[in-house]
Design a protein around this motif. Structure first.
Motif, PDB file in Angstrom:
ATOM      1  N   THR A  13      40.462  45.401  41.966  1.00 36.19           N
ATOM      2  CA  THR A  13      41.044  44.438  41.027  1.00 36.19           C
ATOM      3  C   THR A  13      41.408  45.120  39.709  1.00 36.19           C
ATOM      4  OG1 THR A  13      39.662  42.720  41.991  1.00 36.19           O
ATOM      5  CG2 THR A  13      40.615  42.260  39.815  1.00 36.19           C
ATOM      6  N   PRO A  14      42.673  44.981  39.284  1.00 37.02           N
ATOM      7  CA  PRO A  14      43.084  45.619  38.026  1.00 37.02           C
ATOM      8  C   PRO A  14      42.362  45.046  36.810  1.00 37.02           C
ATOM      9  CG  PRO A  14      44.988  44.895  39.329  1.00 37.02           C
ATOM     10  CD  PRO A  14      43.768  44.290  39.959  1.00 37.02           C
ATOM     11  N   ALA A  15      42.367  45.823  35.734  1.00 37.72           N
ATOM     12  CA  ALA A  15      41.666  45.403  34.516  1.00 37.72           C
ATOM     13  C   ALA A  15      42.275  44.119  33.948  1.00 37.72           C
ATOM     14  CB  ALA A  15      41.708  46.522  33.480  1.00 37.72           C
TER      15      ALA A  15
ATOM     16  N   ALA B 292      35.462  50.759  46.330  1.00 38.12           N
ATOM     17  CA  ALA B 292      36.538  50.933  45.355  1.00 38.12           C
ATOM     18  C   ALA B 292      36.425  49.883  44.244  1.00 38.12           C
ATOM     19  CB  ALA B 292      37.896  50.823  46.050  1.00 38.12           C
ATOM     20  N   GLU B 293      36.112  48.666  44.658  1.00 40.18           N
ATOM     21  CA  GLU B 293      35.991  47.573  43.684  1.00 40.18           C
ATOM     22  C   GLU B 293      34.839  47.843  42.703  1.00 40.18           C
ATOM     23  OE1 GLU B 293      38.260  45.150  44.106  1.00 40.18           O
ATOM     24  OE2 GLU B 293      37.533  43.555  42.799  1.00 40.18           O
ATOM     25  N   THR B 294      33.702  48.299  43.248  1.00 37.44           N
ATOM     26  CA  THR B 294      32.541  48.599  42.403  1.00 37.44           C
ATOM     27  C   THR B 294      32.811  49.782  41.484  1.00 37.44           C
ATOM     28  OG1 THR B 294      30.936  47.621  43.889  1.00 37.44           O
ATOM     29  CG2 THR B 294      30.145  49.466  42.556  1.00 37.44           C
TER      30      THR B 294
ATOM     31  N   PHE C 258      38.240  38.786  46.442  1.00 39.37           N
ATOM     32  CA  PHE C 258      38.228  40.087  47.113  1.00 39.37           C
ATOM     33  C   PHE C 258      38.381  39.921  48.624  1.00 39.37           C
ATOM     34  CE2 PHE C 258      35.737  43.177  49.548  1.00 39.37           C
ATOM     35  CZ  PHE C 258      36.374  44.348  49.194  1.00 39.37           C
ATOM     36  N   LYS C 259      37.668  38.943  49.159  1.00 36.42           N
ATOM     37  CA  LYS C 259      37.679  38.739  50.616  1.00 36.42           C
ATOM     38  C   LYS C 259      39.098  38.454  51.105  1.00 36.42           C
ATOM     39  CE  LYS C 259      35.275  35.295  52.310  1.00 36.42           C
ATOM     40  NZ  LYS C 259      34.092  34.444  52.492  1.00 36.42           N
TER      41      LYS C 259
END
Ligand SMILES: [Zn+2]
Length: 506
Positions: A28-30, A465-467, A480-481
């Motif tokens: 997820t982008p900032a 990647a998300e973490t 995310f899912k």
């Protein structure tokens, strides 16, 4: 009133889901700001990029052109209207950051480095993959939370051919992971050519014949090729040479490296002890001379500022009996063998420092208490959290890879995509600046086929990647899912053997 609140709440949920569907980017982008309208990508659109960025741009066009019937072209000059433009912008201060402006008339990616442009284009690629070529107008401002976003591949226990490692580099970099840590040596095999010590690959890269299993190694030319391939995709390769334990393949090649000087067999993980008694002798100067010789070639080959020396699971029984090890302890006023390992690690760290490299080690390297403090700890012993907390507070930098969240060789029932997604490596009460980042470890002691390796890595790598990249406050499991399911379809189309989607619903 209740109904109105319920209606408002329901609308919010629908909008949230819709938003996540509109920007299906992992991680997820900032920040994302939506605008009116859509940009429709023509099949023959241009990517306008200065010549210094043409290779980054061409990686993007090659990928997109391999999908459906796109034939995008990179040009140095061209009109912005209807096209994608790369624009150097020194105001983008983060070296891996970018700004992606999708407007109805054109797309502009701003960054101040190749890495930033690469990531802006990866975001664009995900939007194209997961959309239909009609992209909702939006501005994405993005940069990572952590600088080290890694995956360790154990290429020793199961040798992974060069093309397989490249395939993983392709798919890790799509999700903005930027480190591949290569576990190059272990009891089960030495996997890198060292010109000064040819027996390491002549003998050490092969299992003893009775075990009937394939070995292999990378030549230095292949390593150079892999480094170049990874670098183009903003991935740093960090080499690991295990010492003083997990060194049977080296000792089988040069038996004098051990205390006793006898040749052990190189066997598969399950047909021998899981942890071997034979380790490098820490008392002989010839051991250090050998290690320095290996490191000379490694430092020359790998541009990475980090060299990993392992340091885990080193039984000390042979050191207790060895006159050379005992003399080394006496000469240095050491009270026990743990301190001898600490001295061993310190000597290697000092040597690496003369080559402007930083030592990385598994978290056992703190046990003897003699380190300089500039080493990087790779925290893997999930049950040692409080000790790692103490070291982080003392100023050590850490890469978090705990068994509790980051072991991708473990079955999904113990570590799911949700487990790694929910992980926050920063221990409360410690400073985030001491955390270089987070990494998943894939140990390959079980002989795995390519499909099996795929299955262990994906889709968990998406949660990683998300973490590793996204701000904690931007992480939302439901959003995310939805995005992960879209990405899983893409990965399957690319012949990645993704583990059953049901693991996402946990
Ligand atoms: Zn010894």
């Amino acid at each position: 009133m209740k109904k109105i609140i319920s209606l408002i709440f329901h609308s919010f949920i629908v909008l949230s889901v819709a938003s996540s569907q509109e920007t299906p980017i992992i991680p997820t982008p900032a920040k994302v700001t939506y605008h009116d309208g859509v940009f429709t990508l023509r099949k023959d659109a241009l990517v306008v990029a200065p010549s210094s960025l043409s290779s980054v741009a061409m990686l993007f066009t090659d990928d997109i052109n391999s999908l459906n019937d796109y034939h995008l072209t990179v040009v140095a000059k061209g009109k912005t209207e209807g096209n994608i433009k790369l624009l150097s912008d020194r105001n983008i201060v983060h070296t891996e950051g970018y700004q992606l402006d999708i407007l109805p008339g054109s797309v502009t990616i701003r960054a101040s480095s190749d890495a930033g442009f690469y990531y802006g284009l990866q975001s664009m690629k995900q939007l194209i993959i997961n959309g239909s070529g009609a992209l909702k107008a939006q501005t994405i401002t993005d940069f990572p939370r952590f600088q080290w976003r890694g995956v360790m591949l154990d290429v020793s226990r199961t040798f992974m051919p060069l093309n397989l490692v490249k395939r993983y580099i392709d798919h890790f970099s799509l999700y903005k992971l930027n480190v591949v840590h290569l576990h190059l040596t272990d009891d089960q095999g030495w996997r890198i050519e060292i010109k000064k010590y040819p027996l390491l690959t002549e003998i050490g890269s092969k299992f003893d014949p009775e075990f009937n299993r394939m070995g292999g190694y990378y030549s230095q030319d292949e390593i150079r090729d892999l480094i170049k391939y990874a670098h183009a995709r903003n991935i740093m390769l960090v080499p690991e040479i295990e010492m003083p334990g997990h060194a049977v393949a080296a000792i089988a090649s040069y038996p004098d490296l051990s205390c006793e000087g006898t040749r052990p067999k190189i066997h598969t993980f399950f047909e021998g002890p899981s942890i071997h008694e034979e380790i490098f002798c820490a008392g002989k100067e010839s051991t250090y001379k050998f290690i320095y010789g290996v490191l000379d070639e490694l430092c020359e080959l790998f541009p990475s500022p980090y060299i990993h020396l392992g340091g885990d699971e080193a039984p000390k029984a042979t050191w207790k009996k060895c006159p050379d090890c005992q003399k080394m302890m006496k000469d240095n006023n050491l009270g026990n063998e743990e301190e001898l390992q600490s001295l061993f690690v310190k000597k290697i760290g000092d040597y690496l420092r003369t080559k402007n490299k930083t030592l990385v080690g598994w978290d056992e390297i703190i046990d003897g208490g003699m380190l300089a403090g500039n080493e990087v700890l790779m925290f893997w012993r999930g049950w040692k959290l409080s000790e790692v907390e103490k070291e982080v507070k003392a100023g050590f930098r850490v890469v978090c890879t705990p068994t509790t969240h980051c072991y991708f060789d473990y079955p999904y029932k113990s570590i799911s995509t949700r487990t790694i997604f929910d992980y926050d490596p920063v221990i409360p009460g410690t400073s985030e600046k001491n955390y270089l980042g987070v990494q998943a470890n894939f140990w390959s002691h079980i002989d795995r086929s390519e499909n099996n390796i795929d299955k262990q890595l994906f889709p968990r790598a998406l949660g990683l990647a998300e973490t590793a990249w996204s701000n904690a406050e931007n992480k939302n499991w439901n959003a995310f899912k939805t995005k992960a399911l879209l990405n899983i379809s893409y990965l399957k189309e690319r012949n990645i053997f993704v583990y059953s989607d049901s693991t996402l619903i946990q």
